[in-house]
Write a protein that holds these residues in place. Sequence first.
Motif, PDB file in Angstrom:
ATOM      1  N   ASP A 157      -8.412  17.953   6.727  1.00  0.00           N
ATOM      2  CA  ASP A 157      -8.669  16.658   6.164  1.00  0.00           C
ATOM      3  C   ASP A 157      -8.221  16.260   4.692  1.00  0.00           C
ATOM      4  O   ASP A 157      -7.446  17.037   4.266  1.00  0.00           O
ATOM      5  N   ILE A 158      -8.621  15.384   4.181  1.00  0.00           N
ATOM      6  CA  ILE A 158      -8.017  15.040   2.891  1.00  0.00           C
ATOM      7  C   ILE A 158      -8.515  16.063   1.810  1.00  0.00           C
ATOM      8  O   ILE A 158      -7.373  16.574   0.683  1.00  0.00           O
ATOM      9  N   GLN A 159      -9.604  16.390   1.880  1.00  0.00           N
ATOM     10  CA  GLN A 159     -10.121  17.573   0.949  1.00  0.00           C
ATOM     11  C   GLN A 159      -9.185  18.656   1.033  1.00  0.00           C
ATOM     12  O   GLN A 159      -8.862  19.469  -0.021  1.00  0.00           O
ATOM     13  N   THR A 160      -8.999  19.142   2.250  1.00  0.00           N
ATOM     14  CA  THR A 160      -8.045  20.395   2.589  1.00  0.00           C
ATOM     15  C   THR A 160      -6.692  20.203   1.812  1.00  0.00           C
ATOM     16  O   THR A 160      -6.345  21.243   1.265  1.00  0.00           O
ATOM     17  N   LEU A 161      -6.081  19.016   2.006  1.00  0.00           N
ATOM     18  CA  LEU A 161      -4.726  18.752   1.376  1.00  0.00           C
ATOM     19  C   LEU A 161      -4.924  18.677  -0.403  1.00  0.00           C
ATOM     20  O   LEU A 161      -3.941  19.240  -0.785  1.00  0.00           O
ATOM     21  N   ILE A 162      -5.954  18.469  -0.871  1.00  0.00           N
ATOM     22  CA  ILE A 162      -6.333  18.336  -2.095  1.00  0.00           C
ATOM     23  C   ILE A 162      -6.388  19.632  -2.691  1.00  0.00           C
ATOM     24  O   ILE A 162      -5.549  20.058  -3.693  1.00  0.00           O
ATOM     25  N   ASP A 163      -7.142  20.447  -1.892  1.00  0.00           N
ATOM     26  CA  ASP A 163      -7.412  22.005  -2.310  1.00  0.00           C
ATOM     27  C   ASP A 163      -6.176  22.788  -2.387  1.00  0.00           C
ATOM     28  O   ASP A 163      -5.665  23.814  -3.068  1.00  0.00           O
ATOM     29  N   ALA A 164      -5.057  22.174  -1.370  1.00  0.00           N
ATOM     30  CA  ALA A 164      -3.945  22.926  -1.420  1.00  0.00           C
ATOM     31  C   ALA A 164      -2.869  22.481  -1.955  1.00  0.00           C
ATOM     32  O   ALA A 164      -1.763  23.023  -2.150  1.00  0.00           O
ATOM     33  N   THR A 207       2.241  23.263  16.726  1.00  0.00           N
ATOM     34  CA  THR A 207       2.082  24.130  17.881  1.00  0.00           C
ATOM     35  C   THR A 207       0.772  24.487  18.047  1.00  0.00           C
ATOM     36  O   THR A 207       0.188  24.886  19.192  1.00  0.00           O
ATOM     37  N   VAL A 208      -0.203  24.303  17.160  1.00  0.00           N
ATOM     38  CA  VAL A 208      -1.716  24.533  17.408  1.00  0.00           C
ATOM     39  C   VAL A 208      -2.671  23.219  17.060  1.00  0.00           C
ATOM     40  O   VAL A 208      -1.979  22.128  16.759  1.00  0.00           O
ATOM     41  N   LYS A 209      -3.691  23.309  18.079  1.00  0.00           N
ATOM     42  CA  LYS A 209      -4.553  22.177  18.122  1.00  0.00           C
ATOM     43  C   LYS A 209      -5.219  21.885  17.138  1.00  0.00           C
ATOM     44  O   LYS A 209      -5.793  22.816  16.339  1.00  0.00           O
ATOM     45  N   LEU A 210      -5.048  20.882  16.289  1.00  0.00           N
ATOM     46  CA  LEU A 210      -5.702  20.345  14.923  1.00  0.00           C
ATOM     47  C   LEU A 210      -6.492  18.995  15.083  1.00  0.00           C
ATOM     48  O   LEU A 210      -5.798  18.026  15.858  1.00  0.00           O
ATOM     49  N   ASP A 211      -7.633  18.848  14.529  1.00  0.00           N
ATOM     50  CA  ASP A 211      -7.998  17.633  14.095  1.00  0.00           C
ATOM     51  C   ASP A 211      -7.848  17.327  12.731  1.00  0.00           C
ATOM     52  O   ASP A 211      -8.155  17.826  11.715  1.00  0.00           O
ATOM     53  N   VAL A 212      -6.983  16.244  12.706  1.00  0.00           N
ATOM     54  CA  VAL A 212      -6.397  15.810  11.508  1.00  0.00           C
ATOM     55  C   VAL A 212      -7.088  14.312  11.042  1.00  0.00           C
ATOM     56  O   VAL A 212      -7.106  13.442  11.774  1.00  0.00           O
ATOM     57  N   GLU A 213      -7.347  14.225   9.836  1.00  0.00           N
ATOM     58  CA  GLU A 213      -7.920  12.907   9.167  1.00  0.00           C
ATOM     59  C   GLU A 213      -7.075  12.635   8.321  1.00  0.00           C
ATOM     60  O   GLU A 213      -6.893  13.527   7.176  1.00  0.00           O
ATOM     61  N   ALA A 214      -6.624  11.441   8.059  1.00  0.00           N
ATOM     62  CA  ALA A 214      -5.585  10.855   7.097  1.00  0.00           C
ATOM     63  C   ALA A 214      -5.922   9.323   6.991  1.00  0.00           C
ATOM     64  O   ALA A 214      -6.577   8.537   8.058  1.00  0.00           O
ATOM     65  N   HIS A 215      -5.331   8.748   6.178  1.00  0.00           N
ATOM     66  CA  HIS A 215      -5.681   7.209   5.815  1.00  0.00           C
ATOM     67  C   HIS A 215      -4.472   6.596   7.009  1.00  0.00           C
ATOM     68  O   HIS A 215      -4.703   5.287   7.366  1.00  0.00           O
ATOM     69  N   SER A 216      -3.402   7.079   7.357  1.00  0.00           N
ATOM     70  CA  SER A 216      -2.351   6.583   8.311  1.00  0.00           C
ATOM     71  C   SER A 216      -1.673   7.589   9.010  1.00  0.00           C
ATOM     72  O   SER A 216      -1.472   8.670   8.461  1.00  0.00           O
ATOM     73  N   PHE A 217      -1.283   7.173  10.145  1.00  0.00           N
ATOM     74  CA  PHE A 217      -0.317   7.869  11.075  1.00  0.00           C
ATOM     75  C   PHE A 217       0.920   7.473  11.393  1.00  0.00           C
ATOM     76  O   PHE A 217       0.850   6.259  11.722  1.00  0.00           O
ATOM     77  N   SER A 265      -6.821  13.304  -5.459  1.00  0.00           N
ATOM     78  CA  SER A 265      -7.940  12.347  -4.805  1.00  0.00           C
ATOM     79  C   SER A 265      -7.691  10.992  -4.774  1.00  0.00           C
ATOM     80  O   SER A 265      -8.122  10.179  -3.992  1.00  0.00           O
ATOM     81  N   LYS A 266      -6.659  10.427  -5.989  1.00  0.00           N
ATOM     82  CA  LYS A 266      -6.359   9.031  -5.654  1.00  0.00           C
ATOM     83  C   LYS A 266      -5.466   8.569  -4.880  1.00  0.00           C
ATOM     84  O   LYS A 266      -4.940   7.448  -4.715  1.00  0.00           O
ATOM     85  N   HIS A 267      -4.725   9.561  -4.214  1.00  0.00           N
ATOM     86  CA  HIS A 267      -3.579   9.214  -3.093  1.00  0.00           C
ATOM     87  C   HIS A 267      -4.151   8.942  -1.816  1.00  0.00           C
ATOM     88  O   HIS A 267      -5.168   9.316  -1.284  1.00  0.00           O
ATOM     89  N   LEU A 268      -3.516   8.074  -1.138  1.00  0.00           N
ATOM     90  CA  LEU A 268      -3.684   7.597   0.302  1.00  0.00           C
ATOM     91  C   LEU A 268      -2.707   8.414   0.981  1.00  0.00           C
ATOM     92  O   LEU A 268      -1.557   8.748   0.531  1.00  0.00           O
ATOM     93  N   VAL A 269      -3.026   9.146   1.926  1.00  0.00           N
ATOM     94  CA  VAL A 269      -1.951  10.078   2.851  1.00  0.00           C
ATOM     95  C   VAL A 269      -1.735   9.652   4.156  1.00  0.00           C
ATOM     96  O   VAL A 269      -2.470   8.749   4.683  1.00  0.00           O
ATOM     97  N   ILE A 310       0.852  -1.182   0.016  1.00  0.00           N
ATOM     98  CA  ILE A 310      -0.041  -0.112   0.218  1.00  0.00           C
ATOM     99  C   ILE A 310       0.998   1.208   0.019  1.00  0.00           C
ATOM    100  O   ILE A 310       1.725   1.383   0.942  1.00  0.00           O
ATOM    101  N   GLU A 311       0.820   1.903  -0.841  1.00  0.00           N
ATOM    102  CA  GLU A 311       1.599   3.078  -1.143  1.00  0.00           C
ATOM    103  C   GLU A 311       0.862   4.464  -0.647  1.00  0.00           C
ATOM    104  O   GLU A 311      -0.120   4.926  -1.033  1.00  0.00           O
ATOM    105  N   TYR A 312       1.675   5.254   0.198  1.00  0.00           N
ATOM    106  CA  TYR A 312       1.040   6.376   1.023  1.00  0.00           C
ATOM    107  C   TYR A 312       2.025   7.790   0.279  1.00  0.00           C
ATOM    108  O   TYR A 312       2.930   7.552   0.174  1.00  0.00           O
ATOM    109  N   LYS A 313       1.155   8.824   0.274  1.00  0.00           N
ATOM    110  CA  LYS A 313       1.591   9.898  -0.015  1.00  0.00           C
ATOM    111  C   LYS A 313       2.114  10.380   1.329  1.00  0.00           C
ATOM    112  O   LYS A 313       1.219  10.892   2.227  1.00  0.00           O
ATOM    113  N   PRO A 314       3.583  10.972   1.696  1.00  0.00           N
ATOM    114  CA  PRO A 314       3.660  11.270   3.167  1.00  0.00           C
ATOM    115  C   PRO A 314       3.810  12.949   3.114  1.00  0.00           C
ATOM    116  O   PRO A 314       4.090  13.597   2.282  1.00  0.00           O
ATOM    117  N   ILE A 315       2.838  13.102   4.518  1.00  0.00           N
ATOM    118  CA  ILE A 315       2.870  14.625   4.605  1.00  0.00           C
ATOM    119  C   ILE A 315       3.520  14.896   6.073  1.00  0.00           C
ATOM    120  O   ILE A 315       2.864  13.951   7.042  1.00  0.00           O
TER     121      ILE A 315
END
Length: 149
Positions: free
Chosen positions: A95-102, A120-130, A107-111, A72-77
Amino acid sequence: MNLSNLKPAEGSTKTRKRIGRGTGSGLGGTSTRGHKGAKSRSGYSKKIGFEGGQMPIQRRLPKYGFKNINRIEYKPINLNVLQDLADAQKLTKIDIQTLIDAGFVSSKHLVKILGNGALTVKLDVEAHSFSKTAEAAILAVGGTATKLK
């Protein structure tokens, strides 16, 4: 000057070789193909990798390795990218849509979120893997790390 007397610049054009148009042209007879042999015949094409009878390189070198069909190949961020994105757009949720827009992924990548950089800031992050370090860093500042299917 008009269309009837336009000419290309001096020396910019060459006359093409008219091969096989009689001995008087100087390019008749064998038509620049030399004498006999497969290369002088029509329809000749060398096999890919043919080295004149010498053992070809793809047969001299050993086979090695394999390709894992279950990979499974992921796009690293990295976290520093998320931090920059949050600072620039004043975001609290990525989320994924934010990363796509940036423009970071399509849309075909797994993140996969990796732990390089600081958050340093509180973030709610959605991704396929961490990665473990990334998840720990997000939770340390009070954010959430949500894994997508």
